[in-house]
Design an enzyme around this catalytic site. Sequence first.
Site, PDB file in Angstrom:
ATOM      1  N   TYR A   1     -15.169  -7.075  -8.715  1.00 46.84           N
ATOM      2  CA  TYR A   1     -15.661  -8.367  -9.198  1.00 46.84           C
ATOM      3  C   TYR A   1     -17.140  -8.314  -9.574  1.00 46.84           C
ATOM      4  O   TYR A   1     -17.647  -9.197 -10.259  1.00 46.84           O
ATOM      5  CB  TYR A   1     -15.439  -9.469  -8.150  1.00 46.84           C
ATOM      6  CG  TYR A   1     -13.983  -9.847  -7.938  1.00 46.84           C
ATOM      7  CD1 TYR A   1     -12.967  -9.279  -8.699  1.00 46.84           C
ATOM      8  CD2 TYR A   1     -13.628 -10.768  -6.977  1.00 46.84           C
ATOM      9  CE1 TYR A   1     -11.644  -9.607  -8.495  1.00 46.84           C
ATOM     10  CE2 TYR A   1     -12.289 -11.115  -6.770  1.00 46.84           C
ATOM     11  CZ  TYR A   1     -11.312 -10.517  -7.528  1.00 46.84           C
ATOM     12  OH  TYR A   1      -9.998 -10.859  -7.328  1.00 46.84           O
TER      13      TYR A   1
ATOM     14  N   LYS B   1      -5.712   1.538  -1.907  1.00 44.52           N
ATOM     15  CA  LYS B   1      -4.770   2.149  -2.855  1.00 44.52           C
ATOM     16  C   LYS B   1      -5.261   3.587  -3.039  1.00 44.52           C
ATOM     17  O   LYS B   1      -5.538   4.049  -4.153  1.00 44.52           O
ATOM     18  CB  LYS B   1      -4.773   1.337  -4.159  1.00 44.52           C
ATOM     19  CG  LYS B   1      -3.697   1.712  -5.131  1.00 44.52           C
ATOM     20  CD  LYS B   1      -2.300   1.290  -4.712  1.00 44.52           C
ATOM     21  CE  LYS B   1      -1.284   1.727  -5.728  1.00 44.52           C
ATOM     22  NZ  LYS B   1       0.114   1.606  -5.282  1.00 44.52           N
TER      23      LYS B   1
ATOM     24  N   ASP C   1       0.217  -2.388  -2.128  1.00 45.42           N
ATOM     25  CA  ASP C   1       1.539  -2.876  -2.568  1.00 45.42           C
ATOM     26  C   ASP C   1       2.462  -3.032  -1.360  1.00 45.42           C
ATOM     27  O   ASP C   1       3.187  -4.035  -1.228  1.00 45.42           O
ATOM     28  CB  ASP C   1       2.151  -1.962  -3.647  1.00 45.42           C
ATOM     29  CG  ASP C   1       1.946  -0.479  -3.370  1.00 45.42           C
ATOM     30  OD1 ASP C   1       1.171  -0.137  -2.457  1.00 45.42           O
ATOM     31  OD2 ASP C   1       2.579   0.345  -4.056  1.00 45.42           O
TER      32      ASP C   1
ATOM     33  N   ASP D   1      -8.696 -10.964  -1.971  1.00 50.45           N
ATOM     34  CA  ASP D   1      -8.523 -12.228  -2.680  1.00 50.45           C
ATOM     35  C   ASP D   1      -7.028 -12.553  -2.773  1.00 50.45           C
ATOM     36  O   ASP D   1      -6.576 -13.656  -2.445  1.00 50.45           O
ATOM     37  CB  ASP D   1      -9.135 -12.051  -4.092  1.00 50.45           C
ATOM     38  CG  ASP D   1      -9.229 -13.359  -4.857  1.00 50.45           C
ATOM     39  OD1 ASP D   1      -8.906 -14.411  -4.290  1.00 50.45           O
ATOM     40  OD2 ASP D   1      -9.632 -13.307  -6.037  1.00 50.45           O
TER      41      ASP D   1
ATOM     42  N   ASP E   1      -4.612 -15.158  -0.040  1.00 54.65           N
ATOM     43  CA  ASP E   1      -3.875 -16.325  -0.546  1.00 54.65           C
ATOM     44  C   ASP E   1      -2.406 -16.227  -0.169  1.00 54.65           C
ATOM     45  O   ASP E   1      -1.768 -17.218   0.181  1.00 54.65           O
ATOM     46  CB  ASP E   1      -4.008 -16.428  -2.072  1.00 54.65           C
ATOM     47  CG  ASP E   1      -5.177 -17.315  -2.467  1.00 54.65           C
ATOM     48  OD1 ASP E   1      -6.066 -17.528  -1.617  1.00 54.65           O
ATOM     49  OD2 ASP E   1      -5.204 -17.791  -3.620  1.00 54.65           O
TER      50      ASP E   1
END
Length: 358
Positions: free
Chosen positions: A141, A192, A224, A248, A252
């Site tokens: 980000y 990852k 994943d 992020d 959620d």
Amino acid sequence: MSKQILILPGDGIGPEIVTEAVKVLAALRDRFGFDVEMDEALVGGAAIDATGGPLPDATLDLAKEADAILLGAVGGPKWEQLDISIRPEKGLLGLRSALNLFANLRPAILYPQLADASSLKAEIVAGLDIMIVRELTGGIYFGQPRGIRELEGGEKQGFNTLVYQESEVDRIARVAFDIARKRDSRVCSVDKANVLECTELWREVVTRVGEEYADVDLSHMYVDNAAMQLVKWPKQFDVMVTTNMFGDILSDCAAMLTGSIGMLPSASLDEQGKGMYEPIHGSAPDIAGQGVANPLATILSVAMMLRYSLNEPEMADRVEAAVDKVLDQGLRTPDIFAEGMTEVNCETMGDAVVAALD
Ligand code: NAD
């Protein structure tokens, strides 16, 4: 010395829910000897209306002086047509970066009384208590270079950079391990590493830091799989630590396991443990001004503030126990209402928590 808390009500339902949280803080001060002083300032749309910008200097100065900050929410349709650089959300981002709030703590807790609110089966989620620790000021980000460029031949290409240096991973890992020590002493680091070198380094650094926390059980999981496991058997997790973008998304997802956005608090901390505390939901313009918003996420944000920034774990326990008690009493704001319960408004819910503090 008294603790200084800056109150930032913000927009939409922000002022309604913050009023109830302030009542709780005032009750802790008046009835239980919590030595606190509160100041209030403008942020977001309210600040734009009053001063032309979402984060006035006066607010930022007070935020820097405070021991902790309690924020309601910012934003709403009134300011959506403004240029993105001066929208209400910029006030929030400005606070996070000016105060270097690099560690975002997002608990996903499902009170057993609300197990039916989840879209998953009650037995999968009842008693769920996960803490997601998300790196908040680095990663893709913020990485440079970034942008959209035109290639030869005219086709456009969008690009962002995923970048973490060792010190950034080291400090967020320590936050996660320290929190795990106060919980069930388990950390799952999500990366990852099989595809992204940057998170290969992430795994290496987390493992290294983990060696200093021999009492905490460390595991690693690819993102994943983590997404899948969160939905399959979320109670396997205690603390999860991950990058800005993975956090992020996963936080959620974890929040939605609880089915009740009005119940979830959050914290964003700097290296000294100073923090900004806020409910995870937004300003809910659709119900603003009606007095029906659920103030419990904001009240639980006060509990997190007491625990993580103000070193008042007993006060935090007291607030969390009071929330538990009002749920046991069957009190529900409309967002968590179920058959057989007593529907109450925002103010009544706040008053009930205050009464339950004893
Ligand atoms: P939202 O979280 O405000 O609302 C989503 C839904 O949840 C709405 O139906 C709302 O009524 C309900 N809801 C939210 N909080 C509730 C509560 N405490 N009690 C009962 N119901 C509640 O998300 P949105 O509608 O996508 O965004 C609205 C505005 O909030 C936008 O301007 C957005 O940018 C802003 N926003 C701010 C923050 C923040 O301040 N941290 C976070 C997210 C969104």
